[in-house]
Write a protein that holds these residues in place. Structure first.
Motif, PDB file in Angstrom:
ATOM      1  N   THR A  16      -0.772 -62.195  18.966  1.00  0.00           N
ATOM      2  CA  THR A  16      -1.169 -62.776  17.729  1.00  0.00           C
ATOM      3  C   THR A  16      -1.338 -64.180  18.129  1.00  0.00           C
ATOM      4  OG1 THR A  16       0.381 -63.998  16.509  1.00  0.00           O
ATOM      5  CG2 THR A  16       1.105 -61.930  17.261  1.00  0.00           C
ATOM      6  N   SER A  17      -1.073 -65.126  17.324  1.00  0.00           N
ATOM      7  CA  SER A  17      -1.147 -66.455  17.796  1.00  0.00           C
ATOM      8  C   SER A  17       0.154 -67.031  17.479  1.00  0.00           C
ATOM      9  CB  SER A  17      -2.186 -67.231  17.072  1.00  0.00           C
ATOM     10  OG  SER A  17      -1.776 -67.526  15.822  1.00  0.00           O
ATOM     11  N   LYS A 173     -12.383 -62.635  10.831  1.00  0.00           N
ATOM     12  CA  LYS A 173     -12.593 -64.075  10.746  1.00  0.00           C
ATOM     13  C   LYS A 173     -12.223 -64.581   9.349  1.00  0.00           C
ATOM     14  CE  LYS A 173     -16.002 -66.154  12.756  1.00  0.00           C
ATOM     15  NZ  LYS A 173     -17.334 -66.604  13.233  1.00  0.00           N
ATOM     16  N   LYS A 174     -11.820 -65.847   9.306  1.00  0.00           N
ATOM     17  CA  LYS A 174     -11.457 -66.472   8.050  1.00  0.00           C
ATOM     18  C   LYS A 174     -12.596 -66.333   7.034  1.00  0.00           C
ATOM     19  CE  LYS A 174      -8.445 -69.061   5.763  1.00  0.00           C
ATOM     20  NZ  LYS A 174      -7.024 -68.676   5.570  1.00  0.00           N
ATOM     21  N   GLY A 175     -12.249 -65.967   5.829  1.00  0.00           N
ATOM     22  CA  GLY A 175     -13.260 -65.745   4.803  1.00  0.00           C
ATOM     23  C   GLY A 175     -13.743 -64.319   4.731  1.00  0.00           C
ATOM     24  N   ASN A 176     -13.371 -63.506   5.747  1.00  0.00           N
ATOM     25  CA  ASN A 176     -13.752 -62.092   5.793  1.00  0.00           C
ATOM     26  C   ASN A 176     -15.235 -61.911   5.469  1.00  0.00           C
ATOM     27  OD1 ASN A 176     -13.618 -59.312   5.989  1.00  0.00           O
ATOM     28  ND2 ASN A 176     -12.295 -59.031   4.199  1.00  0.00           N
ATOM     29  N   PRO A 177     -16.120 -62.508   6.286  1.00  0.00           N
ATOM     30  CA  PRO A 177     -17.559 -62.496   5.976  1.00  0.00           C
ATOM     31  C   PRO A 177     -18.173 -61.111   5.852  1.00  0.00           C
ATOM     32  CG  PRO A 177     -17.167 -63.188   8.247  1.00  0.00           C
ATOM     33  CD  PRO A 177     -15.836 -63.193   7.557  1.00  0.00           C
ATOM     34  N   GLU A 178     -17.586 -60.099   6.509  1.00  0.00           N
ATOM     35  CA  GLU A 178     -18.123 -58.737   6.430  1.00  0.00           C
ATOM     36  C   GLU A 178     -17.456 -57.921   5.322  1.00  0.00           C
ATOM     37  OE1 GLU A 178     -20.618 -57.612   8.196  1.00  0.00           O
ATOM     38  OE2 GLU A 178     -20.849 -59.371   9.502  1.00  0.00           O
ATOM     39  N   ALA A 249      -0.626 -60.502  10.680  1.00  0.00           N
ATOM     40  CA  ALA A 249      -0.255 -61.487   9.659  1.00  0.00           C
ATOM     41  C   ALA A 249       0.154 -62.805  10.297  1.00  0.00           C
ATOM     42  CB  ALA A 249       0.883 -60.939   8.803  1.00  0.00           C
ATOM     43  N   TYR A 250       0.871 -62.729  11.416  1.00  0.00           N
ATOM     44  CA  TYR A 250       1.321 -63.940  12.111  1.00  0.00           C
ATOM     45  C   TYR A 250       0.143 -64.698  12.699  1.00  0.00           C
ATOM     46  CZ  TYR A 250       4.193 -66.899  15.144  1.00  0.00           C
ATOM     47  OH  TYR A 250       4.788 -67.972  15.764  1.00  0.00           O
ATOM     48  N   ILE A 251      -0.792 -63.977  13.276  1.00  0.00           N
ATOM     49  CA  ILE A 251      -1.986 -64.616  13.832  1.00  0.00           C
ATOM     50  C   ILE A 251      -2.757 -65.334  12.734  1.00  0.00           C
ATOM     51  CG2 ILE A 251      -4.199 -64.248  14.977  1.00  0.00           C
ATOM     52  CD1 ILE A 251      -2.965 -61.729  16.219  1.00  0.00           C
ATOM     53  N   ALA A 252      -2.970 -64.634  11.619  1.00  0.00           N
ATOM     54  CA  ALA A 252      -3.739 -65.220  10.521  1.00  0.00           C
ATOM     55  C   ALA A 252      -3.072 -66.490   9.996  1.00  0.00           C
ATOM     56  CB  ALA A 252      -3.882 -64.201   9.388  1.00  0.00           C
ATOM     57  N   LYS A 253      -1.749 -66.498  10.007  1.00  0.00           N
ATOM     58  CA  LYS A 253      -1.010 -67.646   9.489  1.00  0.00           C
ATOM     59  C   LYS A 253      -1.020 -68.828  10.441  1.00  0.00           C
ATOM     60  CE  LYS A 253       3.606 -68.925   7.804  1.00  0.00           C
ATOM     61  NZ  LYS A 253       4.991 -68.421   7.542  1.00  0.00           N
ATOM     62  N   THR A 254      -1.053 -68.568  11.745  1.00  0.00           N
ATOM     63  CA  THR A 254      -0.842 -69.640  12.716  1.00  0.00           C
ATOM     64  C   THR A 254      -2.069 -70.051  13.522  1.00  0.00           C
ATOM     65  OG1 THR A 254      -0.102 -68.003  14.352  1.00  0.00           O
ATOM     66  CG2 THR A 254       1.598 -69.041  12.982  1.00  0.00           C
ATOM     67  N   ALA A 255      -2.968 -69.140  13.827  1.00  0.00           N
ATOM     68  CA  ALA A 255      -4.109 -69.471  14.695  1.00  0.00           C
ATOM     69  C   ALA A 255      -4.990 -70.521  14.040  1.00  0.00           C
ATOM     70  CB  ALA A 255      -4.914 -68.219  15.020  1.00  0.00           C
ATOM     71  N   GLY A 256      -5.262 -71.588  14.763  1.00  0.00           N
ATOM     72  CA  GLY A 256      -6.113 -72.650  14.232  1.00  0.00           C
ATOM     73  C   GLY A 256      -5.547 -73.265  12.967  1.00  0.00           C
ATOM     74  N   GLY A 257      -4.211 -73.307  12.884  1.00  0.00           N
ATOM     75  CA  GLY A 257      -3.592 -73.847  11.695  1.00  0.00           C
ATOM     76  C   GLY A 257      -3.822 -72.983  10.467  1.00  0.00           C
ATOM     77  N   GLY A 258      -4.085 -71.699  10.699  1.00  0.00           N
ATOM     78  CA  GLY A 258      -4.339 -70.782   9.595  1.00  0.00           C
ATOM     79  C   GLY A 258      -5.789 -70.734   9.166  1.00  0.00           C
ATOM     80  N   ASN A 259      -6.663 -71.358   9.962  1.00  0.00           N
ATOM     81  CA  ASN A 259      -8.080 -71.466   9.592  1.00  0.00           C
ATOM     82  C   ASN A 259      -9.005 -70.528  10.363  1.00  0.00           C
ATOM     83  OD1 ASN A 259      -7.721 -73.615   7.683  1.00  0.00           O
ATOM     84  ND2 ASN A 259      -7.402 -74.997   9.427  1.00  0.00           N
ATOM     85  N   ASP A 260      -8.444 -69.715  11.273  1.00  0.00           N
ATOM     86  CA  ASP A 260      -9.300 -68.886  12.130  1.00  0.00           C
ATOM     87  C   ASP A 260      -9.480 -67.455  11.617  1.00  0.00           C
ATOM     88  OD1 ASP A 260      -9.617 -71.016  13.804  1.00  0.00           O
ATOM     89  OD2 ASP A 260      -8.225 -70.304  15.343  1.00  0.00           O
TER      90      ASP A 260
END
Length: 324
Positions: A16-17, A173-178, A249-260
């Motif tokens: 994760t990140s 990806k952030k925003g779940n474009p798909e 969940a951990y990756i989403a929270k931490t990667a790129g400050g939560g922006n990735d």
């Protein structure tokens, strides 16, 4: 449902990140199990007495004689899977090492973690290079019986002491474009997964399901580490990475400050993580199960999970081979 990497000199990635910066560090992490011998914080001398023959820990006498004499349980892991196990400086930290530290106090021996690529961890058990595998590994009947993804016998199999539950996490990806909300939404898309994990098989199964239902084809690419799969998603080369729910969940929270990334959990397919032990080592298996029940009872198990915000995966009692 799981998955892992290796190394000794650099900070491992994260399945994760880890902290925001971990994902980048992650991709750098991969060595051979035999090349690394990292001891985690959980490898320190347990409270309640010395390790080895002089230990007064409550369950020391339950261990096999050779483990008592050595004073060490050698643990194979893939330390690239935050928050479950990952590198922080020169130490392996996370949920699994903290649970191991609690087990250590019950058993009176050190747990020494060495990091290796996930798809090689089980093969190290019969050789004696490791005594157990503790690496967010999903307990499955195939692994218990030593079968590959085609049902062919490739090993003697292992026993699992189940200690945690997790479901599928879909990392996008952030925003779940798909607008991905479930595995079925991945038909016609490309996935990135870690090689040798149950999610590589899940990708194969979902690709077949898409085909049978006459939907656009799902394709996927497998990578040695989950960090590489994450990188592919971030770069737009894949729409999603399949992972364990606490890890996603951990990756989403931490990667790129939560922006990735964003994480979508599929809670209907929860399965057990197990500590893998060679089939012949029943005494070690049973000692670990008893120790796990003890730390569940005394609260140190819960404390380890709470530290990493992983309490959703707690189980009320240890199980042996509870996977399907």
């Amino acid at each position: 449902m799981t998955a892992r990497s290796t190394r000794c000199t650099t900070v491992a990635k994260t399945r994760t990140s880890r902290l925001a910066a971990v994902a980048a560090i992650a991709v750098a992490g991969s060595m051979l199990l035999t090349a690394c011998g990292d001891q985690t914080e959980g490898g320190s001398t347990p409270e309640g007495g010395k390790t080895g023959a002089a230990s007064t820990a409550p369950l020391f006498s339950k261990l096999p004689a050779d483990i008592q004499k050595a004073g060490v349980i050698k643990v194979g892991t893939d330390a690239t899977y935050a928050p479950m196990e990952f590198k922080e400086g020169d130490k392996i930290v996370g949920v699994d090492p903290d649970i191991a530290a609690a087990l250590s106090k019950q058993l009176g021996v050190k747990f020494e973690f060495a990091s290796g690529t996930f798809d090689t961890l089980l093969t190290a058990l019969p050789t004696g290079r490791t005594d157990i595998v503790m690496s967010s590994m999903t307990d499955t009947k195939a692994r218990q019986e030593g079968l590959d993804d085609k049902g062919q016998k490739v090993g003697t199999g292992v026993d699992f002491v189940d200690y945690f539950t997790a479901s599928t996490g879909i990392l996008v990806k952030k925003g779940n474009p798909e607008n991905i909300q479930s595995l079925d939404d991945l038909c016609g898309k490309k996935l990135a997964v870690q090689r040798g994990t149950t999610y590589e098989q899940a990708a194969k199964d979902q690709a077949e399901k898409c085909k049978k239902e006459g939907k656009p084809a799902l394709t996927f690419e497998s990578f040695p580490t989950d960090a590489e799969a994450q990188t592919r998603v971030k770069a737009g080369g894949a729409v999603a990475d399949l992972n364990d729910s606490p890890v996603a969940a951990y990756i989403a929270k931490t990667a790129g400050g939560g922006n990735d990334f964003e994480a979508i959990a599929n809670k209907t397919d929860a399965g057990f993580f197990g500590i893998a032990v060679d089939k012949k080592d029943t005494q070690l298996r049973d000692a670990i199960k008893e120790a796990l029940d003890a730390i569940i009872k005394d609260g140190t198990y819960k404390a380890a999970l709470d530290k990493w915000n992983a309490a959703d995966g707690a189980i009320p009692a240890a199980k042996i081979n509870g996977g399907s």
